[in-house]
Design a protein around this motif. Structure first.
Motif, PDB file in Angstrom:
ATOM      1  N   VAL A  93       0.836  -1.191   0.000  1.00 39.24           N
ATOM      2  CA  VAL A  93       0.000   0.000   0.000  1.00 39.24           C
ATOM      3  C   VAL A  93       0.877   1.250   0.000  1.00 39.24           C
ATOM      4  N   LEU A  96       1.938   4.121   2.957  1.00 38.20           N
ATOM      5  CA  LEU A  96       2.039   3.538   4.299  1.00 38.20           C
ATOM      6  C   LEU A  96       3.474   3.076   4.531  1.00 38.20           C
TER       7      LEU A  96
ATOM      8  N   LEU B 171      -6.290   3.142   9.864  1.00 42.82           N
ATOM      9  CA  LEU B 171      -5.314   2.478   8.985  1.00 42.82           C
ATOM     10  C   LEU B 171      -6.037   1.718   7.879  1.00 42.82           C
ATOM     11  N   ARG B 174      -7.370   4.263   5.384  1.00 45.83           N
ATOM     12  CA  ARG B 174      -6.325   4.826   4.517  1.00 45.83           C
ATOM     13  C   ARG B 174      -5.888   3.804   3.463  1.00 45.83           C
ATOM     14  N   ALA B 175      -5.708   2.570   3.909  1.00 48.00           N
ATOM     15  CA  ALA B 175      -5.286   1.538   2.965  1.00 48.00           C
ATOM     16  C   ALA B 175      -6.405   1.247   1.974  1.00 48.00           C
ATOM     17  N   ARG B 178      -6.714   3.453  -0.972  1.00 48.20           N
ATOM     18  CA  ARG B 178      -5.709   3.206  -2.018  1.00 48.20           C
ATOM     19  C   ARG B 178      -5.985   1.917  -2.762  1.00 48.20           C
TER      20      ARG B 178
END
Lengths: 239, 294
Positions: A93, A96, B171, B174-175, B178
């Motif tokens: 990802v 990150l 988290l 956010r992942a 994407r």
């Protein structure tokens, strides 16, 4: 034939849109084995892994894992039963850190393992990642990203790990390191289903292999027998 | 142009930030929904309006503004979650236009229901007593309530940032923005995450509507014009980018505010001119990823 089947795939068919990609795949993976799928591009290797993981919308047939038929179950339920999958594109990802990518792999496991312990355990297996935990994951080399992708799948403790083309685009030194690691994982009890373009490499590590062509299994045997059979390799695997 | 003193301009910029704060709250939700769920939410203006009317209703039952500030975004967020669960969820994976058309229709239904319940006229909405008046901010007297709007938005932004950066759920979001597929592969039930994201997005819209009500009153179609502006903000900031939504929201607020100082009738047009210019120079917006829509 293996006696203690962990994964049994029977008559698996899959479609992408109107294209009939898998036309009846039968295969078995026994506990503790490394089984490899080989064949040309477009033979259906990746689709087989994706179908087992539940990522293909239209499938028919049976995918039995530890006695339960998984067809129709959502991806997260399959993961919870112990299936891990490292897709070909690795899918690290962006944006990150290495640590957050690892944490992501652990979240589904809930409180089963303490996060710090789990990350420390992965750092021990993958020293290259240990040095880079707080680095943005996307800045690492292809090989390091592949290591991270494997670590991210391993951190939740899957019992069957499916890997798609782990050696692709990686420098030879790292490929050796990675295949040593896969051997070690198997010794520690992880069963592995591998798709690998590099046939010699694949047969060198696998116990058994299935050769796929045009969406069906055309041949299967022990890796040693296939390695010795130049004709079969020539016929189905030469690029 | 006589009388355009630096102080007046500065005041107008400040007023623009208050206006922009409301746009930011709207655009954040839209950007979140688009970035994660690829839902272009045409009902976002209706949820904004529900924020104002929810407060009208709650105040009618004896609630006060502070109670509304807490409960209304929560309640509308729950309505949003119900909408996701029942109406939107069956449409995932069918292409971007299905949820777009559905929310477009849903907006009409919500607006008509409010017309039936509350009438078609604009309703006045009093500024809470504690927030009336003006305070000296150094360059002149500025309405206290507008300062309050900026402050609340600031608090929400910090809270949202902490939630996204510091929590496990953040988290995943956010992942997921994407690459939702890898999040699924790692065993996370993205359906549950999407439900929460929808709740947050619609809750933010309701908060924006509630905060805007004392500035402009409540009317059933109050969501229409803000929806258009929120789209502009989302596009200018880059679809799916939260930082982009914040900066573009404030920028659009300031542009509207300054334009209305010199040419009030051109204020709305200026917003679209701004969008056209930004898109000519940078088609993906400030922080958008190229090709996201393709």
């Amino acid at each position: 034939m293996p006696r203690d089947a962990m994964l049994t795939v029977e008559g698996l068919q899959a479609w992408y849109g109107s294209s009939h990609v898998l036309q009846g795949i039968d295969l078995e993976v026994a506990r503790g084995e490394i089984v490899c799928l080989i064949g040309r591009n477009g033979a259906g290797k990746t689709t087989t892994l994706r179908s087992v993981m539940g990522l293909v919308a239209r499938v028919r047939g049976r995918v039995v894992f530890d006695g339960a038929d998984l067809v129709g179950r959502p991806v997260h339920a399959r993961h919870a039963r112990g299936l891990g999958y490292v897709p070909e594109e690795r899918r690290i990802v962006q944006g990150l850190s290495v640590r957050d990518n690892l944490r992501l792999g652990l979240l589904a496991a809930g409180g089963r393992r303490r996060e710090a312990d789990a990350i420390a355990a992965m750092a021990e297996i993958f020293p290259r990642l240990a040095e880079r935990l707080d680095q943005s994951a996307i800045t690492m080399s292809g090989g390091e990203q592949q290591m991270l992708a494997i670590a991210r799948a391993l951190i939740s403790g899957p019992r069957l790990l499916m890997l798609d083309e782990p050696s692709e685009g990686i420098m030879p030194l790292l490929v050796d390191e990675m295949f040593d690691l896969l051997r070690r994982l198997r010794e520690e009890g992880t069963t592995i289903l591998l798709v690998e373009q590099n046939v010699e490499l694949a047969l060198g590590i696998a116990d058994r292999a299935y050769i796929l062509d045009q969406g069906t299994v055309v041949h299967h045997d022990t890796a040693a027998a296939l390695l010795a059979d130049a004709a079969i390799q020539e016929r189905y695997c030469a690029v | 142009m006589a009388g355009l003193t630096p102080d007046l301009l500065a005041m107008q910029v400040f007023a623009g930030l208050a206006l922009g704060a409301v746009y930011v709250l709207m655009a954040l939700g839209m950007s979140l929904l688009f970035g994660m769920l690829t839902v272009v939410n045409f009902a976002h203006g209706a949820f904004y309006m529900l924020g104002a009317y929810g407060a009208v209703a709650l105040l009618g039952y004896g609630g006060n503004f502070w109670v509304c500030l807490f409960f209304i975004p929560l309640a509308v967020g729950l309505v949003g979650m119900a909408v996701e669960r029942v109406l939107i969820r069956p449409l995932y994976g069918r292409g971007i236009d299905y949820p777009l058309l559905l929310t477009f229709g849903l907006a009409y239904v919500i607006v008509e229901l409010v017309r039936i319940g509350f009438g078609t006229e604009d309703l006045p909405f009093d500024t809470p007593a504690a927030l009336t008046g003006a305070v000296n901010i150094g360059i002149g007297y500025f309405p206290l309530y507008r300062l309050f709007v900026i402050a609340v938005t600031g608090v929400v932004l910090v809270g949202l940032w902490l939630f996204l950066e510091r929590t496990s759920y953040g988290l995943i979001i956010r992942a997921g923005a994407r690459d939702p597929q890898i999040v699924r592969i790692l065993g996370i039930d993205v359906g549950r995450v999407w439900l929460v994201v929808f709740g947050i997005g619609t809750g933010l819209a309701a908060l924006a509507g509630l905060l805007a009500a004392p500035l402009q009153g409540a009317s059933p179609d109050m969501g229409d014009s803000i929806l258009a502006i929120a789209f502009v903000v989302t596009v200018v900031g880059g679809m799916g980018s939260l930082l982009g939504a914040v900066l573009a929201g404030l920028l659009v607020g300031v542009v509207v505010s300054l334009t209305s100082l010199v040419a009030p009738e051109a204020a709305q047009v200026a917003v679209f001119v701004l969008m056209a210019v930004v898109l000519l120079v940078r088609p993906q917006g400030f922080f958008g990823r190229a090709g996201l829509m393709s």
